[in-house]
Design a protein around this motif. Sequence first.
Motif, mmCIF file in Angstrom:
data_model
loop_
_atom_site.group_PDB
_atom_site.id
_atom_site.type_symbol
_atom_site.label_atom_id
_atom_site.label_comp_id
_atom_site.label_asym_id
_atom_site.label_seq_id
_atom_site.Cartn_x
_atom_site.Cartn_y
_atom_site.Cartn_z
ATOM 1 N N THR A 1 -42.490 -38.260 -15.328
ATOM 2 C CA THR A 1 -43.593 -38.350 -14.381
ATOM 3 C C THR A 1 -43.045 -38.700 -13.011
ATOM 4 O OG1 THR A 1 -43.933 -40.676 -14.909
ATOM 5 C CG2 THR A 1 -45.233 -39.086 -16.151
ATOM 6 N N SER A 2 -43.714 -38.243 -11.987
ATOM 7 C CA SER A 2 -43.293 -38.551 -10.623
ATOM 8 C C SER A 2 -43.822 -39.909 -10.230
ATOM 9 C CB SER A 2 -43.829 -37.498 -9.648
ATOM 10 O OG SER A 2 -43.275 -36.245 -9.941
ATOM 11 N N PRO B 1 -38.059 -35.977 -7.709
ATOM 12 C CA PRO B 1 -39.369 -35.440 -7.345
ATOM 13 C C PRO B 1 -40.402 -36.562 -7.274
ATOM 14 C CG PRO B 1 -38.935 -35.022 -9.653
ATOM 15 C CD PRO B 1 -37.726 -35.718 -9.101
ATOM 16 N N THR B 2 -40.536 -37.189 -6.132
ATOM 17 C CA THR B 2 -41.453 -38.322 -5.983
ATOM 18 C C THR B 2 -42.852 -37.834 -5.642
ATOM 19 O OG1 THR B 2 -41.038 -38.593 -3.617
ATOM 20 C CG2 THR B 2 -39.543 -39.732 -5.125
ATOM 21 N N THR B 3 -43.793 -38.759 -5.607
ATOM 22 C CA THR B 3 -45.162 -38.402 -5.247
ATOM 23 C C THR B 3 -45.277 -38.043 -3.771
ATOM 24 O OG1 THR B 3 -45.635 -40.760 -4.940
ATOM 25 C CG2 THR B 3 -46.241 -39.782 -7.063
#
Length: 110
Positions: free
Chosen positions: A42-43, A82-84
């Motif tokens: 999850t990001s 891959p961040t928010t």
Amino acid sequence: MTFSGYYYAVGPVVALLVVGVLVLLLRWTFSHGRSLVERRPTSGSSSEYGLLEVVSAPATFVEAEVQRRTLQDAGIRATLAPTTEGPRVMVFPEEAGLARQLLAGPGGRP
């Protein structure tokens, strides 16, 4: 004592044991919360990556991958996260200054 009179019961008992073992295996296989298969990542925000420090915030994943490869070619351990907030190139704090210098040079933008 001989078991010759009990042969009629052996088949159904063996069949029930096999079905019981199959039931236990299927319950274990399809139970929730204890899977042996890795979950999809999850990001998170860029602050949720432990010791890693953001050195670049490119607009696209392609740019981020080029920057990560540039750092790796220079011997710096880099990660594309891959961040928010979008893709982030991250390194360990002791290599952050050098990584920013490399990315600020020709061909890269921190």
